[in-house]
Design a protein around this motif. Structure first.
Motif, PDB file in Angstrom:
ATOM      1  N   LEU A 128       0.954  -1.318   0.165  1.00  0.00           N
ATOM      2  CA  LEU A 128       0.017  -0.059  -0.007  1.00  0.00           C
ATOM      3  C   LEU A 128       0.911   1.180   0.190  1.00  0.00           C
ATOM      4  O   LEU A 128       1.991   1.320   0.533  1.00  0.00           O
ATOM      5  N   ILE A 129       0.169   2.288  -0.721  1.00  0.00           N
ATOM      6  CA  ILE A 129       0.935   3.619  -0.693  1.00  0.00           C
ATOM      7  C   ILE A 129      -0.043   4.624  -0.103  1.00  0.00           C
ATOM      8  O   ILE A 129      -1.208   4.527  -0.756  1.00  0.00           O
ATOM      9  N   GLN A 130       0.219   5.429   0.707  1.00  0.00           N
ATOM     10  CA  GLN A 130      -0.714   6.385   1.506  1.00  0.00           C
ATOM     11  C   GLN A 130      -0.067   7.721   1.333  1.00  0.00           C
ATOM     12  O   GLN A 130       1.188   8.052   1.740  1.00  0.00           O
ATOM     13  N   GLY A 131      -0.937   8.822   0.910  1.00  0.00           N
ATOM     14  CA  GLY A 131      -0.406  10.026   0.753  1.00  0.00           C
ATOM     15  C   GLY A 131      -1.582  10.753   1.745  1.00  0.00           C
ATOM     16  O   GLY A 131      -2.724  10.640   1.730  1.00  0.00           O
ATOM     17  N   THR A 132      -1.109  11.762   2.639  1.00  0.00           N
ATOM     18  CA  THR A 132      -1.966  12.511   3.435  1.00  0.00           C
ATOM     19  C   THR A 132      -1.606  13.908   3.621  1.00  0.00           C
ATOM     20  O   THR A 132      -0.389  14.541   3.149  1.00  0.00           O
ATOM     21  N   LEU A 133      -2.709  14.894   3.682  1.00  0.00           N
ATOM     22  CA  LEU A 133      -2.494  16.168   3.618  1.00  0.00           C
ATOM     23  C   LEU A 133      -2.947  16.777   5.123  1.00  0.00           C
ATOM     24  O   LEU A 133      -4.379  16.489   5.602  1.00  0.00           O
ATOM     25  N   GLU A 134      -2.379  17.501   5.792  1.00  0.00           N
ATOM     26  CA  GLU A 134      -2.729  18.161   6.977  1.00  0.00           C
ATOM     27  C   GLU A 134      -2.656  19.718   7.074  1.00  0.00           C
ATOM     28  O   GLU A 134      -1.341  20.059   6.456  1.00  0.00           O
TER      29      GLU A 134
END
Length: 262
Positions: A128-134
């Motif tokens: 899995l590859i995950q991108g997040t924005l905060e």
């Protein structure tokens, strides 16, 4: 076109020019293309129209390991549009970068890309590859999760282009007291991506199940305005890229009335 220099003039954050553009090396990105409702029309400048019905949007998270403005991560949202010349590309209503003053300033000043500083991550765990924005840290605006487990087929490849046009609005606000100086421009720019090839000579371009969630809506950063409809294509790619400013498609000024001029 003369070289582009930011300010201060004797010590700019970035340099650029028509002949060399911006270079990005060792890039990795995950993207999701999806259908979006009529709310997309409210985000577009009048010169641009959705290229499909229903409209198509894209959200992606990318890591630029090396570039002419340094390394950084980026999270972007786009709406697929057609411009007055009949060409297609993506209008960018929202785009965020990790702390990199040159990337932020050059994007806003030269292209009108509405870049803001944010906390962005792109991690890999197993398949899995995950991108997040905060923004700010702890305020999770979106999560993009992909399982890129197969190479892109020729059918899916029809939705993908290594050369992509982008559009953004560059606005110079007026001086508050006099009202002078207001200019609004629709800028067209593009990226040319060269996909990395693996040890077998195959392009690193994969697809697979991809999901996008808007974890915590914010009126300050309303990325959730691009409501996720039907998922159309999730991609993972590794590439080098060149960025180039193309043209100013429109320009409007708001001249001051004669009785207000000095």
């Amino acid at each position: 076109m003369p070289d582009v220099k930011g300010i201060p003039l004797d010590a700019p954050l970035y340099h650029g020019g028509k002949n060399r553009g911006g270079a990005f090396l060792g890039c990795q990105a995950i993207n999701l293309m999806f259908s979006v409702g009529h709310e997309a029309n409210c985000l577009l400048p009048k010169e641009l129209a959705p290229a499909a019905n229903p409209a198509i949007a894209i959200v992606g998270v990318a890591s630029y390991r090396s570039s002419t403005v340094g390394p950084y991560l980026e999270c972007y949202s786009g709406i697929q549009v057609r411009d007055p010349d009949g060409e297609t590309g993506y209008y960018i209503p929202y785009i965020y970068v990790t702390v990199n003053d040159a990337a932020l300033a050059s994007g806003r000043e030269v292209l009108g890309a509405p870049k803001k500083l944010a906390h962005i991550r792109l991690i890999r765990e197993g398949g899995l590859i995950q991108g997040t924005l905060e923004r700010p840290k702890g305020k999770r605006l979106l999560t993009l999760t992909a399982q890129p487990d197969e190479r892109m087929s020729s059918d899916s490849r029809q939705m993908y282009s290594a050369r992509t046009n982008f559009y953004s609005v560059r606005q110079l606000p007026p001086i508050i007291e006099s009202g002078k100086g207001e200019v609004t421009q629709l800028v067209k720019w593009c990226t040319d991506r060269t996909l990395r090839r693996d040890e077998r000579g195959e392009e690193v371009l994969f697809t697979g199940p991809t999901s996008l969630t808007y974890d915590s809506p914010s009126i300050i950063d309303p990325v959730h305005n691009l409501t996720v409809g039907q998922a159309l294509l999730g991609t993972y790619e590794e590439y080098d890229a060149r960025l180039e400013a193309i043209d100013i498609l429109s320009e409007e000024s708001n001249p001051v009335n004669d009785d207000r001029r000095a």
